[in-house]
Design a protein around this motif. Structure first.
Motif, PDB file in Angstrom:
ATOM      1  N   LEU A 147       6.063  55.303  30.649  1.00  0.00           N
ATOM      2  CA  LEU A 147       4.780  54.619  30.488  1.00  0.00           C
ATOM      3  C   LEU A 147       4.979  53.272  29.792  1.00  0.00           C
ATOM      4  N   THR A 148       5.728  53.264  28.715  1.00  0.00           N
ATOM      5  CA  THR A 148       5.995  52.029  27.982  1.00  0.00           C
ATOM      6  C   THR A 148       6.748  51.026  28.847  1.00  0.00           C
ATOM      7  N   THR A 149       7.708  51.499  29.623  1.00  0.00           N
ATOM      8  CA  THR A 149       8.452  50.630  30.533  1.00  0.00           C
ATOM      9  C   THR A 149       7.499  49.921  31.493  1.00  0.00           C
ATOM     10  N   ALA A 150       6.589  50.669  32.091  1.00  0.00           N
ATOM     11  CA  ALA A 150       5.641  50.082  33.042  1.00  0.00           C
ATOM     12  C   ALA A 150       4.686  49.112  32.349  1.00  0.00           C
ATOM     13  N   GLU A 151       4.217  49.469  31.172  1.00  0.00           N
ATOM     14  CA  GLU A 151       3.302  48.582  30.437  1.00  0.00           C
ATOM     15  C   GLU A 151       3.976  47.255  30.096  1.00  0.00           C
ATOM     16  N   LEU A 152       5.186  47.315  29.587  1.00  0.00           N
ATOM     17  CA  LEU A 152       5.913  46.089  29.222  1.00  0.00           C
ATOM     18  C   LEU A 152       6.230  45.245  30.448  1.00  0.00           C
ATOM     19  N   ALA A 153       6.624  45.892  31.538  1.00  0.00           N
ATOM     20  CA  ALA A 153       6.921  45.158  32.764  1.00  0.00           C
ATOM     21  C   ALA A 153       5.661  44.490  33.315  1.00  0.00           C
ATOM     22  N   ALA A 154       4.543  45.185  33.251  1.00  0.00           N
ATOM     23  CA  ALA A 154       3.278  44.608  33.720  1.00  0.00           C
ATOM     24  C   ALA A 154       2.952  43.353  32.914  1.00  0.00           C
ATOM     25  N   ALA A 155       3.030  43.458  31.602  1.00  0.00           N
ATOM     26  CA  ALA A 155       2.730  42.311  30.745  1.00  0.00           C
ATOM     27  C   ALA A 155       3.678  41.149  31.026  1.00  0.00           C
ATOM     28  N   ALA A 156       4.939  41.452  31.273  1.00  0.00           N
ATOM     29  CA  ALA A 156       5.935  40.408  31.551  1.00  0.00           C
ATOM     30  C   ALA A 156       5.648  39.652  32.842  1.00  0.00           C
ATOM     31  N   THR A 157       4.921  40.279  33.765  1.00  0.00           N
ATOM     32  CA  THR A 157       4.578  39.610  35.029  1.00  0.00           C
ATOM     33  C   THR A 157       3.222  38.929  34.973  1.00  0.00           C
ATOM     34  N   GLY A 158       2.565  38.960  33.815  1.00  0.00           N
ATOM     35  CA  GLY A 158       1.268  38.319  33.674  1.00  0.00           C
ATOM     36  C   GLY A 158       0.086  39.232  33.885  1.00  0.00           C
ATOM     37  N   VAL A 159       0.341  40.496  34.156  1.00  0.00           N
ATOM     38  CA  VAL A 159      -0.754  41.467  34.276  1.00  0.00           C
ATOM     39  C   VAL A 159      -1.358  41.663  32.890  1.00  0.00           C
TER      40      VAL A 159
ATOM     41  N   LEU B 182      -1.131  62.209  26.767  1.00  0.00           N
ATOM     42  CA  LEU B 182      -0.172  61.113  26.713  1.00  0.00           C
ATOM     43  C   LEU B 182      -0.888  59.770  26.734  1.00  0.00           C
ATOM     44  N   TYR B 183      -1.788  59.572  27.673  1.00  0.00           N
ATOM     45  CA  TYR B 183      -2.454  58.281  27.799  1.00  0.00           C
ATOM     46  C   TYR B 183      -3.304  57.962  26.564  1.00  0.00           C
ATOM     47  N   LEU B 184      -4.026  58.937  26.065  1.00  0.00           N
ATOM     48  CA  LEU B 184      -4.826  58.704  24.864  1.00  0.00           C
ATOM     49  C   LEU B 184      -3.950  58.338  23.675  1.00  0.00           C
TER      50      LEU B 184
ATOM     51  N   THR C 263      -7.753  53.678  27.106  1.00  0.00           N
ATOM     52  CA  THR C 263      -9.168  53.954  26.892  1.00  0.00           C
ATOM     53  C   THR C 263      -9.689  54.807  28.033  1.00  0.00           C
ATOM     54  N   ARG C 264     -10.320  55.916  27.660  1.00  0.00           N
ATOM     55  CA  ARG C 264     -10.918  56.823  28.647  1.00  0.00           C
ATOM     56  C   ARG C 264     -12.237  56.219  29.095  1.00  0.00           C
ATOM     57  N   LEU C 265     -12.376  55.984  30.391  1.00  0.00           N
ATOM     58  CA  LEU C 265     -13.585  55.385  30.940  1.00  0.00           C
ATOM     59  C   LEU C 265     -14.608  56.448  31.319  1.00  0.00           C
ATOM     60  N   GLY C 266     -14.146  57.553  31.905  1.00  0.00           N
ATOM     61  CA  GLY C 266     -15.039  58.616  32.327  1.00  0.00           C
ATOM     62  C   GLY C 266     -14.352  59.512  33.327  1.00  0.00           C
ATOM     63  N   ALA C 267     -15.084  60.510  33.789  1.00  0.00           N
ATOM     64  CA  ALA C 267     -14.517  61.473  34.734  1.00  0.00           C
ATOM     65  C   ALA C 267     -15.338  61.485  36.021  1.00  0.00           C
ATOM     66  N   ILE C 268     -14.642  61.716  37.125  1.00  0.00           N
ATOM     67  CA  ILE C 268     -15.269  61.850  38.434  1.00  0.00           C
ATOM     68  C   ILE C 268     -15.113  63.316  38.836  1.00  0.00           C
ATOM     69  N   PRO C 269     -16.231  64.030  39.071  1.00  0.00           N
ATOM     70  CA  PRO C 269     -16.112  65.450  39.422  1.00  0.00           C
ATOM     71  C   PRO C 269     -15.504  65.659  40.801  1.00  0.00           C
ATOM     72  N   ASP C 270     -14.808  66.775  40.953  1.00  0.00           N
ATOM     73  CA  ASP C 270     -14.272  67.189  42.265  1.00  0.00           C
ATOM     74  C   ASP C 270     -13.539  66.062  42.986  1.00  0.00           C
ATOM     75  N   TYR C 271     -12.738  65.304  42.268  1.00  0.00           N
ATOM     76  CA  TYR C 271     -12.084  64.121  42.823  1.00  0.00           C
ATOM     77  C   TYR C 271     -10.890  64.473  43.708  1.00  0.00           C
TER      78      TYR C 271
END
Length: 179
Positions: free
Chosen positions: A110-122, A138-140, A145-153
């Motif tokens: 997760l950290t690898t992806a976050e850092l790589a995203a930031a390095a590309t300007g995301v 893990l994400y929390l 940030t938890r936005l919400g839930a979609i039922p039966d997704y």
């Protein structure tokens, strides 16, 4: 020791069988990553081979975590192709093999992806995950940030409908501007 590396399109193709094994084992272990169990190896290989074109086009970045003798995890970033959305990416297919869980590997990927995203300007990442799954914890704990839930997704690998929780996280310049 576990090493994390980014794969080129050619490497995705070359490692499609090993990636397929990771995918099948993860699905068979109960992870809801878009497939039903049991996932046959040929379908998993075909799915990964299809991702190589996305990697080659720059629409997908894939990282893998390897121990000395096997692939233990993967994570991807999917980049939109529309001009008004180049500041964001979707975190996709964060998978840790059942044998590799509980060692911090999910956090490392997760950290690898976050850092790589930031390095590309995301500056904004988003994802969805099965509600009440270990991934939510893990994400929390990683500041998403938890936005919400979609039922039966989507269904679990065994075919049971479940809700999904949507998360987002500001990274890079957006993180610095928010503080």
């Amino acid at each position: 020791m576990t090493a994390v590396s980014r794969l080129s399109a050619a490497e995705v193709l070359a490692q499609a069988d090993e990636l397929a094994g990771l995918l099948a084992d993860t699905v068979d272990g109960g992870a809801s990553v878009g497939f039903l169990a049991p996932l046959d190896r040929a379908s998993a290989v075909a799915w990964w081979e299809g991702r190589a074109a996305e990697v080659a086009a720059g629409h997908l970045a894939v990282w893998v975590a390897h121990s000395a003798d096997r692939m233990l995890g993967t994570v991807g970033l999917a980049f939109p192709d529309k001009p008004n959305s180049r500041h964001r990416a979707e975190l996709v297919k964060l998978m840790v093999h059942p044998d590799g869980r509980g060692r911090g590997l999910g956090r490392t990927l997760l950290t690898t992806a976050e850092l790589a995203a930031a390095a590309t300007g995301v500056t904004l990442l988003h994802l969805d995950t099965e509600t009440d799954s270990p991934a939510e914890t893990l994400y929390l704990s990683a500041g998403w940030t938890r936005l919400g839930a979609i039922p039966d997704y989507a269904t679990t690998p065994s075919g049971v409908l479940r809700p999904t929780t949507v998360f987002y996280k500001r990274v890079g310049a957006a993180t610095a501007a928010a503080t």
